[in-house]
Structures are given as structure tokens and as C-alpha cells.
Design a protein around this motif. Sequence first.
Motif, PDB file in Angstrom:
ATOM      1  N   ALA A   1      17.903  16.676 -25.850  1.00  0.00           N
ATOM      2  CA  ALA A   1      18.434  15.537 -25.109  1.00  0.00           C
ATOM      3  C   ALA A   1      19.632  15.941 -24.262  1.00  0.00           C
ATOM      4  N   SER A   2      20.493  16.778 -24.814  1.00  0.00           N
ATOM      5  CA  SER A   2      21.654  17.252 -24.060  1.00  0.00           C
ATOM      6  C   SER A   2      21.220  18.102 -22.874  1.00  0.00           C
TER       7      SER A   2
ATOM      8  N   SER B   1      11.462  20.182 -19.368  1.00  0.00           N
ATOM      9  CA  SER B   1      12.489  19.192 -19.052  1.00  0.00           C
ATOM     10  C   SER B   1      13.176  19.536 -17.738  1.00  0.00           C
TER      11      SER B   1
ATOM     12  N   THR C   1      27.447  23.615 -17.651  1.00  0.00           N
ATOM     13  CA  THR C   1      27.230  22.179 -17.873  1.00  0.00           C
ATOM     14  C   THR C   1      27.366  21.791 -19.340  1.00  0.00           C
TER      15      THR C   1
ATOM     16  N   GLU D   1      13.433  17.442 -14.090  1.00  0.00           N
ATOM     17  CA  GLU D   1      14.710  17.098 -13.459  1.00  0.00           C
ATOM     18  C   GLU D   1      14.968  17.842 -12.145  1.00  0.00           C
TER      19      GLU D   1
ATOM     20  N   ARG E   1      19.886  17.116 -15.278  1.00  0.00           N
ATOM     21  CA  ARG E   1      20.043  15.987 -14.348  1.00  0.00           C
ATOM     22  C   ARG E   1      21.382  16.062 -13.622  1.00  0.00           C
ATOM     23  N   ARG E   2      22.432  16.393 -14.356  1.00  0.00           N
ATOM     24  CA  ARG E   2      23.759  16.492 -13.732  1.00  0.00           C
ATOM     25  C   ARG E   2      23.818  17.635 -12.722  1.00  0.00           C
TER      26      ARG E   2
ATOM     27  N   ARG F   1      18.411  17.988 -21.189  1.00  0.00           N
ATOM     28  CA  ARG F   1      17.834  17.146 -20.138  1.00  0.00           C
ATOM     29  C   ARG F   1      18.935  16.485 -19.301  1.00  0.00           C
ATOM     30  N   ASN F   2      19.970  16.016 -19.976  1.00  0.00           N
ATOM     31  CA  ASN F   2      21.097  15.405 -19.272  1.00  0.00           C
ATOM     32  C   ASN F   2      21.830  16.420 -18.406  1.00  0.00           C
ATOM     33  N   GLU F   3      21.968  17.653 -18.891  1.00  0.00           N
ATOM     34  CA  GLU F   3      22.651  18.695 -18.115  1.00  0.00           C
ATOM     35  C   GLU F   3      21.833  19.101 -16.886  1.00  0.00           C
TER      36      GLU F   3
END
Length: 232
Positions: free
Chosen positions: A171-172, A210, A130, A214, A178-179, A174-176
Motif C-alpha cells: 500500500a505504501s 502497481s 519517496t 501508477e 502515485r506521488r 502504491r502511494n509512493e
Amino acid sequence: MPSIRAGLQDIQQRIEAAAVEAGRDPASIRLIAVSKTKPAGMIREAFDAGHSLFGESYLQEFLEKRTDPLLEGLPIEWHFIGHLQSNKVRSVIGKVSLIHGIDKISTARELSRQALRQNLHADYLLEVNTSGESTKYGMAEDEVLSAAETLFTLPSITLRGLMNIASPDEASARNEFRRLRQLLKQLREVAPNPEELSELSMGMSGDFESAVMEGATMIRVGTAIFGARCLR
């Protein structure tokens, strides 16, 4: 340094707090104590403290540990969490409950072939890159759905979910996470048996809270339990 028992208790408390904040049942999240490079004595200490789920990454080291007199015969649930090459599949199959690091269709095919050959069944996770970092293993996100058509048909093995190793940036990461959760949802929509796809192995010592927020069902923590990594 705190004891291994204290480290396990601290991580479990933090898992529970993050789960409650996310509105999740803490019991739905399993802690994998990453014991790679750690001696059998430290694993036994964690086991005696009540923990029985351990993750190993180096095949030869793992094979030696599972037959170590301190550990042999104990009801330990072993997971292989490292990158697994096709030529090593035959040595790990049947010895672990879950293989986390399958990242190619060719490796999944070999896993299936060896399972059939040994009259065994294997559960595995697909590793997804990711972060997009070239130094990390994993299938690209946009390849997963197209690969699924083949993966779902391979006999004697079952895809149980996805795993990743996220970027160091919070931050990255957490986004990964989620994806990866969204990708698992997409996989379930096309799976012949969606109930089999339930696992998200994501989050390590520095970012597991995190990951829990998620949707992680498994987190892999080593340093925060056992201390700094030992030299192999």
C-alpha cells in the motif's frame, strides 16, 4: 527454476495485463532486466531470447561485462541504475544510454562537467527518496522543485524524469508511485522543455504491477527473470 526466456515472457505478459487494466498502451512501458551480479552468460541468454535492455548497479562489474567476449559488440542498451558517486561519473558517461541514480545537484554538476570535458551528452533521471528511509538514496520530495531550477540549466546533460525505490509495503509503495507521478507532472509545469521529461523509472520484481498502474514508463526487474541474486 524457469528459464530466463520463460521469466522474460512471464514478466512481459504481466506488464501487458497491468497496462490494459490501467487503460495504458503496453508498448509505453519498457522492461529493464536488472543484471547486476549476474554473469555475462546469463545476460547473453536473455539477449538471445530477444531482450536487449539491461540495468547494472556496480561500476567495475559493469565495465567488465560490457567488454566481455560474450557481450562485446552486441546492440545492448545499458542503463546504470545504481547510486552513482561524483568521482565515478567520468567512468560511466558515454557508456550507458541512461543514468538513473543521480540524487544530488553536486553529482549532476559533475555529470555536466564530465560531459563537456569529453564532448558527450548524457541523459539522466533524478532519484527521489519517496519512502523517507534513511538507508535509501534519493533527494527528498520537497527538494526536487527547488533543485530543478539549477538542474535545467546544466549544459550537455538532460533530465529525462524521475526514479525511486519504493517501500516494501504494497500500500505504501502504491502511494509512493502515485506521488512520484504527480511530482513529475509538477516538474513538467516549470520545465523549459517539458517534452523532455517523460520517464518514470519505478517498480521492481515485487511491485512492478502497481508501478505500471501508477504510470511507470520503465520497470526494473531482476530476480523474477534471472532468479535469486548471485554473490559478488
